[in-house]
Design a protein around this motif. Structure first.
Motif, mmCIF file in Angstrom:
data_model
loop_
_atom_site.group_PDB
_atom_site.id
_atom_site.type_symbol
_atom_site.label_atom_id
_atom_site.label_comp_id
_atom_site.label_asym_id
_atom_site.label_seq_id
_atom_site.Cartn_x
_atom_site.Cartn_y
_atom_site.Cartn_z
ATOM 1 N N ARG A 167 0.826 -1.212 0.000
ATOM 2 C CA ARG A 167 0.000 0.000 0.000
ATOM 3 C C ARG A 167 0.856 1.255 0.000
ATOM 4 N NH1 ARG A 167 -4.532 0.813 3.724
ATOM 5 N NH2 ARG A 167 -5.108 2.257 2.104
ATOM 6 N N VAL A 168 1.998 1.212 0.717
ATOM 7 C CA VAL A 168 2.905 2.361 0.729
ATOM 8 C C VAL A 168 3.279 2.714 -0.711
ATOM 9 C CG1 VAL A 168 5.274 3.074 1.288
ATOM 10 C CG2 VAL A 168 3.839 2.055 3.061
ATOM 11 N N ALA A 169 3.702 1.710 -1.479
ATOM 12 C CA ALA A 169 4.109 1.933 -2.866
ATOM 13 C C ALA A 169 2.928 2.417 -3.715
ATOM 14 C CB ALA A 169 4.705 0.655 -3.449
ATOM 15 N N GLN A 170 1.755 1.825 -3.524
ATOM 16 C CA GLN A 170 0.572 2.220 -4.291
ATOM 17 C C GLN A 170 0.207 3.684 -4.051
ATOM 18 O OE1 GLN A 170 -2.384 -0.523 -2.900
ATOM 19 N NE2 GLN A 170 -1.721 -2.180 -4.262
ATOM 20 N N LEU A 171 0.481 4.176 -2.844
ATOM 21 C CA LEU A 171 0.094 5.534 -2.479
ATOM 22 C C LEU A 171 1.193 6.561 -2.745
ATOM 23 C CD1 LEU A 171 -1.766 4.607 0.824
ATOM 24 C CD2 LEU A 171 -2.793 5.388 -1.325
ATOM 25 N N GLY A 172 2.293 6.121 -3.366
ATOM 26 C CA GLY A 172 3.337 7.061 -3.745
ATOM 27 C C GLY A 172 4.524 7.131 -2.803
ATOM 28 N N GLY A 173 4.550 6.285 -1.768
ATOM 29 C CA GLY A 173 5.688 6.234 -0.861
ATOM 30 C C GLY A 173 6.688 5.186 -1.324
ATOM 31 N N LYS A 174 7.703 4.941 -0.504
ATOM 32 C CA LYS A 174 8.729 3.949 -0.831
ATOM 33 C C LYS A 174 9.056 3.119 0.395
ATOM 34 C CE LYS A 174 10.986 6.977 -4.122
ATOM 35 N NZ LYS A 174 12.074 7.916 -4.319
ATOM 36 N N VAL A 175 9.316 1.840 0.167
ATOM 37 C CA VAL A 175 9.829 0.968 1.211
ATOM 38 C C VAL A 175 11.347 1.005 1.069
ATOM 39 C CG1 VAL A 175 9.918 -1.378 2.135
ATOM 40 C CG2 VAL A 175 7.770 -0.480 1.191
ATOM 41 N N ILE A 176 12.046 1.547 2.082
ATOM 42 C CA ILE A 176 13.501 1.683 1.974
ATOM 43 C C ILE A 176 14.251 0.568 2.697
ATOM 44 C CG2 ILE A 176 13.487 4.139 1.475
ATOM 45 C CD1 ILE A 176 14.134 4.658 4.432
ATOM 46 N N ILE A 177 13.609 -0.072 3.663
ATOM 47 C CA ILE A 177 14.145 -1.285 4.286
ATOM 48 C C ILE A 177 13.008 -2.305 4.239
ATOM 49 C CG2 ILE A 177 15.078 -2.385 6.358
ATOM 50 C CD1 ILE A 177 16.204 0.339 7.184
ATOM 51 N N PRO A 178 13.112 -3.302 3.360
ATOM 52 C CA PRO A 178 12.034 -4.285 3.240
ATOM 53 C C PRO A 178 11.864 -5.102 4.526
ATOM 54 C CG PRO A 178 13.740 -4.627 1.556
ATOM 55 C CD PRO A 178 14.218 -3.554 2.468
ATOM 56 N N PHE A 216 9.315 -5.966 10.749
ATOM 57 C CA PHE A 216 9.209 -4.538 10.499
ATOM 58 C C PHE A 216 9.695 -4.215 9.095
ATOM 59 C CE2 PHE A 216 13.615 -4.860 11.698
ATOM 60 C CZ PHE A 216 14.268 -3.876 10.949
ATOM 61 N N ALA A 217 9.300 -3.058 8.616
ATOM 62 C CA ALA A 217 9.832 -2.466 7.388
ATOM 63 C C ALA A 217 9.912 -0.968 7.652
ATOM 64 C CB ALA A 217 8.920 -2.748 6.205
ATOM 65 N N VAL A 218 10.851 -0.306 6.976
ATOM 66 C CA VAL A 218 10.979 1.143 7.113
ATOM 67 C C VAL A 218 10.642 1.768 5.767
ATOM 68 C CG1 VAL A 218 12.527 3.059 7.667
ATOM 69 C CG2 VAL A 218 12.698 0.907 8.932
#
Length: 130
Positions: free
Chosen positions: A88-99, A109-111
């Motif tokens: 959802r983070v990616a879908q909403l325009g954010g980024k996962v920087i630590i999977p 966790f993910a960051v």
């Protein structure tokens, strides 16, 4: 509803930061009791906070700054699924920087970065995490 469950403070000098926050807010610090779950050589302090009545409040952690001087505090939000919320983070325009990563016996966790480049973490409690 997802809620804030943990915060992390990066520090260039753990002793200095512990003294600062301890004296400023009365926070208590203790070394992480499961060092084998950390990257080699990493020291991690668990922070215990209390409210104005002395009741245990949100917990946190402090570690040596990992990235650059730009690394700020990270707040972790409890979610039912790190995988679903990462998508959802990616879908909403954010980024996962630590999977997604495990904290053995505790959870995953993910960051992430939001759309304004603010860092936040997502946390999924799971005692079976390996």
């Amino acid at each position: 509803m997802p809620t804030l469950v943990h915060f992390e403070i990066p520090s260039d000098d753990l002793e200095r930061s512990e003294k600062f926050y301890g004296q400023l807010f009365g926070w208590k610090f203790e070394k992480w009791s499961n060092p084998e779950s950390l990257p080699e050589g990493m020291e991690y302090l668990i922070i215990t906070t209390t409210d104005d009545k002395g009741n245990k409040s949100i917990g946190g952690g402090m570690m040596k700054r990992q990235n650059s001087q730009q690394q700020g505090m990270t707040n972790y939000i409890d979610v039912k699924s790190v995988d679903e919320h990462s998508a959802r983070v990616a879908q909403l325009g954010g980024k996962v920087i630590i999977p997604k990563k495990p904290v053995p016996g505790m959870g995953y966790f993910a960051v992430c970065l939001d759309t304004e480049n603010n860092t936040f973490g997502i946390w999924q409690t799971d005692s079976n995490a390996k």
